[in-house]
Design a protein around this motif. Sequence first.
Motif, mmCIF file in Angstrom:
data_model
loop_
_atom_site.group_PDB
_atom_site.id
_atom_site.type_symbol
_atom_site.label_atom_id
_atom_site.label_comp_id
_atom_site.label_asym_id
_atom_site.label_seq_id
_atom_site.Cartn_x
_atom_site.Cartn_y
_atom_site.Cartn_z
ATOM 1 N N CYS A 247 0.859 -1.187 0.000
ATOM 2 C CA CYS A 247 0.000 0.000 0.000
ATOM 3 C C CYS A 247 0.898 1.240 0.000
ATOM 4 C CB CYS A 247 -0.884 -0.016 1.242
ATOM 5 S SG CYS A 247 -1.781 1.520 1.531
ATOM 6 N N CYS A 267 -6.741 -2.196 1.056
ATOM 7 C CA CYS A 267 -5.705 -2.288 2.081
ATOM 8 C C CYS A 267 -6.371 -2.650 3.418
ATOM 9 C CB CYS A 267 -4.970 -0.958 2.219
ATOM 10 S SG CYS A 267 -3.830 -0.990 3.610
ATOM 11 N N CYS A 270 -5.583 0.400 5.964
ATOM 12 C CA CYS A 270 -6.152 1.736 5.728
ATOM 13 C C CYS A 270 -7.675 1.691 5.698
ATOM 14 C CB CYS A 270 -5.688 2.289 4.389
ATOM 15 S SG CYS A 270 -3.953 2.679 4.314
#
Length: 274
Positions: A247, A267, A270
């Motif tokens: 990421c 991700c 995230c």
Amino acid sequence: MPEGPEIRRAADKVARRLVGGVLTSIKLPYPPISEFDGVLGDASVESVTSRGKALLMRFDNGLTLYSHSQLYGRWTVNRISTKVRWNRSLRAEFVSKGHAVRLWSATDVEVIPTKDEEAHPYIAKLGPDVLDETTSPDVIKNRLESPRFNGRSAASLMLDQSFVAGLGNYLRSEILHQAGVHPKTRPKDLDSENITKWGSLTKSISIRSYESNGLTVSDELAGERKEMGERRRSYRHSAFCRNGKDCHVCGATIIRIRVSGRRLDMCPKCQVES
Ligand SMILES: [Zn+2]
């Protein structure tokens, strides 16, 4: 399948060759539209635009050629001298200014009165087009917050053409990754600041892709990843087709999940479920 930005670019390309020119020949070999050969051949093209994933070619005699490319449909533009060897079925061909504009393989092709465009079954169901100037980040934010949409999962909203038209699979992964939204999160689970970010990135990533021919990250980031040996299909994005890679934001490994049978890359760090 091409998404809104790709269809709008195809519309621009077709418009550059046909608008303001004289049609020197026209072929409509596809039976559902063949009868319009004569009427369209005598008209000129006034504008070409897109709505969601449909392309609209408007003629000065009040008719519109509507096409939705689905999976296999393609528009091409070639010099008339170029020999095209392609194993696809020709649906329509317009020759003007020394160029041939052709539609291949699309199955959803119709000629309709321009005044009835909005009533077309596909267009009538569309929400505001993400590339339209009037579709501001605020318009998208308001839709995210509206009772009609705020209880739906992010993954389903981002493909729902009645929510915002023109989004598709790669834009969905990109918008949710960059906005830090988990696919299962519903707008009503988020605070106003996160909704604002989500609405604003929905707009800006779509415009970025349209203007850059498919990039959803900055030139700088794409260039950096290209130098590191990534192929275009992954260096042009932040999450989509980057499963197994790092990421850009946090360094965690991008994973691929399937939502209703369609791939979604995200991700795990995230994009935490709210
Ligand atoms: Zn991350």
